[in-house]
Design an enzyme around this catalytic site. Structure first.
Site, mmCIF file in Angstrom:
data_model
loop_
_atom_site.group_PDB
_atom_site.id
_atom_site.type_symbol
_atom_site.label_atom_id
_atom_site.label_comp_id
_atom_site.label_asym_id
_atom_site.label_seq_id
_atom_site.Cartn_x
_atom_site.Cartn_y
_atom_site.Cartn_z
ATOM 1 N N PRO A 181 0.898 -1.024 -0.007
ATOM 2 C CG PRO A 181 0.181 -0.875 2.289
ATOM 3 C CD PRO A 181 0.854 -1.774 1.374
ATOM 4 C CD GLU A 256 -8.287 3.281 -11.668
ATOM 5 O OE1 GLU A 256 -7.797 4.419 -12.178
ATOM 6 O OE2 GLU A 256 -8.553 3.128 -10.394
ATOM 7 C CB CYS A 290 -8.224 8.357 -11.160
ATOM 8 S SG CYS A 290 -6.850 7.454 -10.030
HETATM 9 C C1 SIN Z 1 -9.882 6.187 -8.088
HETATM 10 O O1 SIN Z 1 -9.539 7.293 -7.892
HETATM 11 O O2 SIN Z 1 -9.074 5.474 -8.667
HETATM 12 C C2 SIN Z 1 -11.251 5.715 -7.598
HETATM 13 C C3 SIN Z 1 -12.174 6.240 -7.778
HETATM 14 C C4 SIN Z 1 -13.720 5.525 -7.437
HETATM 15 O O3 SIN Z 1 -13.555 4.258 -7.305
HETATM 16 O O4 SIN Z 1 -14.517 6.046 -7.180
#
Ligand code: SIN
Length: 484
Positions: A181, A256, A290
């Site tokens: 993590p 991701e 993200c």
């Molecule tokens: C992320 O920021 O990668 C995850 C956002 C989410 O799962 O809504």
């Protein structure tokens, strides 16, 4: 430790390897981004501990993979229930080390736990196939089998859910798991490990290694021959380097990565709904997700109305320590993150963007940046080209549907996009033209366990959650049965 919980055993300052807690002399300080205070010192593991975790995961694989999906499901459901039972403590740990408001942290715990339950069910439906054979003396049977040992690196912005979204699928599929993590938020990961142990997940199946040697530990997780699959959530630049490293042993990979989400408001939109959607999507987690709106594109005819209502709504957001119940926007993760946001805003202002709200750090604070709205922005300014990861909304105007689509797609990223319109023809045209993995239409709350989360272009590949998420942790095997 300076955190008081209902269950203090959830605070674990050690790595979790092969079902045991590993201490070390070297320590890593975990600080509260709201006030800079150290909340815990965690044992600083490194390459040796990561290799040990991989060996343990390899050893545990045979037994775990040989259980039926239904047997694994019983244990995973206990893990899910324990997360729900400890929601308040897990949320408190999360807010203290990450900064997001407590209500958002509680929401993340429910979201994170739901992935464990979802995949506990979904693995029971990992169907294979029988395929009509081209010859009468053969039969074709297709099975799905666990990939093997999974290596994962997870980010600080969702310290619980980004682990469970991967581990839930991996463990349900029959894989074993080693995660590193983010060093800013290890306590959430270690609390999840404590609950994994209480749920009866066997030693070696779920391992958490915490350490500051990101390069060395990353190399183990991407190059160790015993790891079959590597999964990462984080920036596109780091993702590219990790993909390269995975090529040496040809791992199955899912990524991701970063985003640059456009939020398009057409002239036929319900403006109040668009304002509410944009505020929710932009300012969640202080802009540090993200899929946060990164650029607001508004059709000229409605730009003035939208902007004034949006500014009014954003000006009501309270900035403060996430632990306080009135807070809507907590701190950014550290002062470097604030400096990055400052640079993007200042560079864009120097080429013509106008600050209509905020535009600076909160007074007398290190890590807080004021909710900000910029107008007069063009799609080529730094604030529109880069992932902001902070509470800043650049507003760009456009004339036509074609122009909006072109601007929206004019980026190397392709994670999430949003648009508001009430014209059904336009909804199909725009929905199909946006080069993104996820598109919110008259809705900005797109994340949930049942839906496939992931991007295209340089936002990565692979899908998490949903019925597709399990496939990332399974291989397809074809059995050709001959001589019949
Ligand atoms: C992320 O920021 O990668 C995850 C956002 C989410 O799962 O809504």
């Amino acid at each position: 430790m300076t955190i008081e919980l209902k269950d203090n055993q959830l605070l674990k300052p050690f790595s979790y390897i092969n079902g045991s807690w590993h201490s070390s002399e070297a320590q890593l300080a975990v600080t509260n981004p709201a006030n800079g205070k150290v909340i815990a010192n965690v044992a600083n593991a490194g390459v040796i501990e990561t290799e040990l975790a991989v060996r343990s995961a390899k050893k545990a694989l045979k037994h775990w993979a040989s259980q039926s999906a239904a047997q694994r499901s019983v244990i995973l459901k206990k893990w899910h229930q324990l997360m729900l039972d400890h929601q308040d403590d897990l949320a408190q740990i999360l807010t203290l080390e990450q900064g997001k408001p407590l209500a958002e942290a509680k929401g993340e715990i429910l979201y994170g736990a739901a992935f464990i339950e979802w995949f506990a069910e979904e693995a029971k439906r990992a169907y294979g196939d029988t395929i009509p054979s081209p010859s009468t003396d053969k039969r074709i049977v297709v099975l799905k089998q666990p990939v093997g040992v999974v290596g994962a690196i997870t980010p600080w912005n969702f310290p619980n859910a980004m682990i469970t979204r991967k581990a839930g699928a991996a463990l349900a599929a029959g894989c074993t798991f080693v995660v590193r993590p983010a060093t800013q938020t290890p306590l959430s990961a270690l609390a999840v490990a404590e609950l994994a142990e209480r749920a009866g997940i066997p030693a070696g199946v779920f391992n958490v290694v915490v350490g500051s040697d990101s390069r060395g530990m990353g190399k183990v997780l991407t190059q160790h021959p015993d790891i079959a699959k590597f999964t990462f959530t984080g920036s596109t630049n780091v993702g590219k380097a990790l993909i390269n490293q995975c090529s040496s042993t040809v791992k199955k990979v899912s990524m991701e990565l970063g985003g640059n989400a456009p939020f398009i408001v057409f002239d036929d939109a319900d403006i109040d709904a668009a304002v509410a959607g944009a505020v929710a999507s932009k300012y969640r987690n202080a802009g540090q997700t993200c899929i946060c709106t990164n650029r607001i594109l508004v059709q000229k005819e409605v730009a003035e109305t939208f902007t004034s209502k949006f500014v009014e709504a954003v000006s009501k957001l309270n900035v403060g320590d996430g632990i306080s119940p009135d807070t809507d926007i907590g701190p950014l993760i550290n002062s470097d993150a604030v400096s990055d946001v400052e640079t993007l805003v200042n560079d864009s202002v120097s080429v013509g963007a106008k600050v209509v709200l905020g535009g600076e750090r909160a007074p007398d604070s290190n890590n807080f940046y004021l909710p900000t709205v910029l107008t007069n922005v063009t799609n080529d300014m730094p604030i529109a080209r880069n992932e902001i990861f902070g509470p800043v909304s650049p507003i760009i105007t456009f004339d036509s549907e074609d122009e909006a689509i072109e601007m929206a797609n004019d980026t190397e990223y392709g994670l999430a996009a949003y648009f508001y319109s009430r014209d059904i023809g336009r909804i199909w045209r725009v929905g199909e033209s946006l080069e993104y993995g996820m598109v919110g239409i008259n809705d900005s709350a797109i994340s949930n366990v049942s839906a496939p989360f992931g991007g295209v272009k340089q936002s990565g590949f692979g899908r998490e959650g949903s019925k597709y998420g399990l496939d990332e942790y399974m291989e397809i095997k074809y059995l050709c049965m001959g001589g019949l």
